[in-house]
Design a protein around this motif. Structure first.
Motif, PDB file in Angstrom:
ATOM      1  N   GLU A   7     -14.043 -28.815   2.168  1.00  0.00           N
ATOM      2  CA  GLU A   7     -14.815 -30.048   2.002  1.00  0.00           C
ATOM      3  C   GLU A   7     -14.852 -30.846   3.305  1.00  0.00           C
ATOM      4  O   GLU A   7     -15.897 -31.353   3.694  1.00  0.00           O
ATOM      5  CB  GLU A   7     -14.211 -30.911   0.889  1.00  0.00           C
ATOM      6  CG  GLU A   7     -14.470 -30.388  -0.502  1.00  0.00           C
ATOM      7  CD  GLU A   7     -13.794 -31.238  -1.575  1.00  0.00           C
ATOM      8  OE1 GLU A   7     -13.221 -32.310  -1.248  1.00  0.00           O
ATOM      9  OE2 GLU A   7     -13.832 -30.821  -2.737  1.00  0.00           O
ATOM     10  N   ARG A   8     -13.698 -30.932   3.960  1.00  0.00           N
ATOM     11  CA  ARG A   8     -13.644 -31.686   5.221  1.00  0.00           C
ATOM     12  C   ARG A   8     -14.482 -31.010   6.302  1.00  0.00           C
ATOM     13  O   ARG A   8     -15.170 -31.672   7.072  1.00  0.00           O
ATOM     14  CB  ARG A   8     -12.203 -31.841   5.682  1.00  0.00           C
ATOM     15  CG  ARG A   8     -11.445 -32.839   4.841  1.00  0.00           C
ATOM     16  CD  ARG A   8     -10.069 -33.064   5.347  1.00  0.00           C
ATOM     17  NE  ARG A   8      -9.380 -34.041   4.499  1.00  0.00           N
ATOM     18  CZ  ARG A   8      -8.124 -34.354   4.615  1.00  0.00           C
ATOM     19  NH1 ARG A   8      -7.396 -33.783   5.558  1.00  0.00           N
ATOM     20  NH2 ARG A   8      -7.583 -35.231   3.809  1.00  0.00           N
ATOM     21  N   LEU A   9     -14.427 -29.697   6.362  1.00  0.00           N
ATOM     22  CA  LEU A   9     -15.237 -28.966   7.338  1.00  0.00           C
ATOM     23  C   LEU A   9     -16.725 -29.145   7.053  1.00  0.00           C
ATOM     24  O   LEU A   9     -17.528 -29.300   7.979  1.00  0.00           O
ATOM     25  CB  LEU A   9     -14.869 -27.487   7.356  1.00  0.00           C
ATOM     26  CG  LEU A   9     -13.532 -27.144   8.001  1.00  0.00           C
ATOM     27  CD1 LEU A   9     -13.229 -25.655   7.835  1.00  0.00           C
ATOM     28  CD2 LEU A   9     -13.521 -27.531   9.471  1.00  0.00           C
ATOM     29  N   LEU A  10     -17.078 -29.118   5.786  1.00  0.00           N
ATOM     30  CA  LEU A  10     -18.472 -29.327   5.412  1.00  0.00           C
ATOM     31  C   LEU A  10     -18.934 -30.724   5.807  1.00  0.00           C
ATOM     32  O   LEU A  10     -20.016 -30.903   6.378  1.00  0.00           O
ATOM     33  CB  LEU A  10     -18.662 -29.104   3.904  1.00  0.00           C
ATOM     34  CG  LEU A  10     -20.076 -29.314   3.374  1.00  0.00           C
ATOM     35  CD1 LEU A  10     -21.035 -28.319   4.019  1.00  0.00           C
ATOM     36  CD2 LEU A  10     -20.102 -29.183   1.867  1.00  0.00           C
ATOM     37  N   ILE A  11     -18.123 -31.715   5.528  1.00  0.00           N
ATOM     38  CA  ILE A  11     -18.460 -33.100   5.884  1.00  0.00           C
ATOM     39  C   ILE A  11     -18.586 -33.246   7.393  1.00  0.00           C
ATOM     40  O   ILE A  11     -19.525 -33.867   7.898  1.00  0.00           O
ATOM     41  CB  ILE A  11     -17.417 -34.084   5.302  1.00  0.00           C
ATOM     42  CG1 ILE A  11     -17.554 -34.132   3.782  1.00  0.00           C
ATOM     43  CG2 ILE A  11     -17.575 -35.469   5.912  1.00  0.00           C
ATOM     44  CD1 ILE A  11     -16.441 -34.880   3.073  1.00  0.00           C
ATOM     45  N   LEU A  12     -17.648 -32.659   8.127  1.00  0.00           N
ATOM     46  CA  LEU A  12     -17.721 -32.715   9.593  1.00  0.00           C
ATOM     47  C   LEU A  12     -18.964 -32.001  10.114  1.00  0.00           C
ATOM     48  O   LEU A  12     -19.613 -32.476  11.059  1.00  0.00           O
ATOM     49  CB  LEU A  12     -16.468 -32.103  10.213  1.00  0.00           C
ATOM     50  CG  LEU A  12     -15.213 -32.972  10.189  1.00  0.00           C
ATOM     51  CD1 LEU A  12     -14.013 -32.174  10.708  1.00  0.00           C
ATOM     52  CD2 LEU A  12     -15.408 -34.220  11.020  1.00  0.00           C
ATOM     53  N   GLY A  13     -19.302 -30.879   9.515  1.00  0.00           N
ATOM     54  CA  GLY A  13     -20.494 -30.137   9.922  1.00  0.00           C
ATOM     55  C   GLY A  13     -21.765 -30.944   9.691  1.00  0.00           C
ATOM     56  O   GLY A  13     -22.633 -31.019  10.562  1.00  0.00           O
ATOM     57  N   VAL A  14     -21.870 -31.548   8.523  1.00  0.00           N
ATOM     58  CA  VAL A  14     -23.044 -32.365   8.213  1.00  0.00           C
ATOM     59  C   VAL A  14     -23.102 -33.580   9.134  1.00  0.00           C
ATOM     60  O   VAL A  14     -24.170 -33.931   9.654  1.00  0.00           O
ATOM     61  CB  VAL A  14     -23.042 -32.791   6.719  1.00  0.00           C
ATOM     62  CG1 VAL A  14     -24.103 -33.833   6.444  1.00  0.00           C
ATOM     63  CG2 VAL A  14     -23.234 -31.575   5.822  1.00  0.00           C
ATOM     64  N   ALA A  15     -21.963 -34.223   9.358  1.00  0.00           N
ATOM     65  CA  ALA A  15     -21.919 -35.391  10.246  1.00  0.00           C
ATOM     66  C   ALA A  15     -22.319 -34.997  11.671  1.00  0.00           C
ATOM     67  O   ALA A  15     -23.066 -35.719  12.340  1.00  0.00           O
ATOM     68  CB  ALA A  15     -20.536 -36.021  10.231  1.00  0.00           C
ATOM     69  N   GLY A  16     -21.842 -33.856  12.116  1.00  0.00           N
ATOM     70  CA  GLY A  16     -22.194 -33.372  13.448  1.00  0.00           C
ATOM     71  C   GLY A  16     -23.676 -33.083  13.568  1.00  0.00           C
ATOM     72  O   GLY A  16     -24.318 -33.442  14.558  1.00  0.00           O
ATOM     73  N   TRP A  17     -24.225 -32.433  12.553  1.00  0.00           N
ATOM     74  CA  TRP A  17     -25.653 -32.121  12.556  1.00  0.00           C
ATOM     75  C   TRP A  17     -26.482 -33.406  12.571  1.00  0.00           C
ATOM     76  O   TRP A  17     -27.455 -33.513  13.316  1.00  0.00           O
ATOM     77  CB  TRP A  17     -26.019 -31.281  11.328  1.00  0.00           C
ATOM     78  CG  TRP A  17     -27.463 -30.918  11.297  1.00  0.00           C
ATOM     79  CD1 TRP A  17     -28.060 -29.881  11.932  1.00  0.00           C
ATOM     80  CD2 TRP A  17     -28.495 -31.624  10.604  1.00  0.00           C
ATOM     81  NE1 TRP A  17     -29.403 -29.888  11.682  1.00  0.00           N
ATOM     82  CE2 TRP A  17     -29.702 -30.956  10.874  1.00  0.00           C
ATOM     83  CE3 TRP A  17     -28.517 -32.754   9.794  1.00  0.00           C
ATOM     84  CZ2 TRP A  17     -30.918 -31.382  10.347  1.00  0.00           C
ATOM     85  CZ3 TRP A  17     -29.735 -33.174   9.272  1.00  0.00           C
ATOM     86  CH2 TRP A  17     -30.910 -32.489   9.549  1.00  0.00           C
ATOM     87  N   LEU A  18     -26.084 -34.390  11.776  1.00  0.00           N
ATOM     88  CA  LEU A  18     -26.808 -35.666  11.737  1.00  0.00           C
ATOM     89  C   LEU A  18     -26.724 -36.384  13.083  1.00  0.00           C
ATOM     90  O   LEU A  18     -27.707 -36.984  13.534  1.00  0.00           O
ATOM     91  CB  LEU A  18     -26.261 -36.566  10.629  1.00  0.00           C
ATOM     92  CG  LEU A  18     -26.674 -36.192   9.209  1.00  0.00           C
ATOM     93  CD1 LEU A  18     -25.925 -37.052   8.193  1.00  0.00           C
ATOM     94  CD2 LEU A  18     -28.169 -36.328   9.015  1.00  0.00           C
ATOM     95  N   ALA A  19     -25.575 -36.322  13.731  1.00  0.00           N
ATOM     96  CA  ALA A  19     -25.420 -36.961  15.036  1.00  0.00           C
ATOM     97  C   ALA A  19     -26.335 -36.310  16.072  1.00  0.00           C
ATOM     98  O   ALA A  19     -27.001 -37.002  16.850  1.00  0.00           O
ATOM     99  CB  ALA A  19     -23.964 -36.891  15.487  1.00  0.00           C
TER     100      ALA A  19
END
Length: 96
Positions: A7-19
């Motif tokens: 879950e944390r990796l997914l959240i970080l991935g989505v946050a990174g993509w959005l950034a």
């Protein structure tokens, strides 16, 4: 434990993509604003005669991005492509 990590990796991935997406969008908007400012300045001072190399040199924006911008403006305003006595192509925009 694995589920929490996933879950944390997914959240970080989505946050990174959005950034990255936000940064690219911001950069694109800034480039378009700079191109527009230089374009209208050249339009006034060159009596509607603009070359791609002029717009690239004054805006300091990549040639391909500048070319697409200039083509869009030429189509919108009904500019014609002409060639000067030295064989250089330019866009002739209608008078302001």
């Amino acid at each position: 434990m694995i589920t929490l990590l996933a879950e944390r990796l997914l959240i970080l991935g989505v946050a990174g993509w959005l950034a990255v997406w936000f940064w690219q969008r911001l950069t694109w908007q800034q480039q378009q604003q700079k191109l527009a400012a230089v374009f209208y300045d050249l339009l006034r001072h060159q009596n509607g005669k603009i070359t791609l190399i002029q717009l690239v040199a004054q805006s300091q924006i990549e040639p391909e991005i500048t070319r697409l911008f200039l083509m869009e403006k030429a189509q919108f305003f009904g500019a014609v492509i002409d060639t000067d006595n030295d064989g250089n192509d330019y866009y002739q925009f209608p008078p302001i």
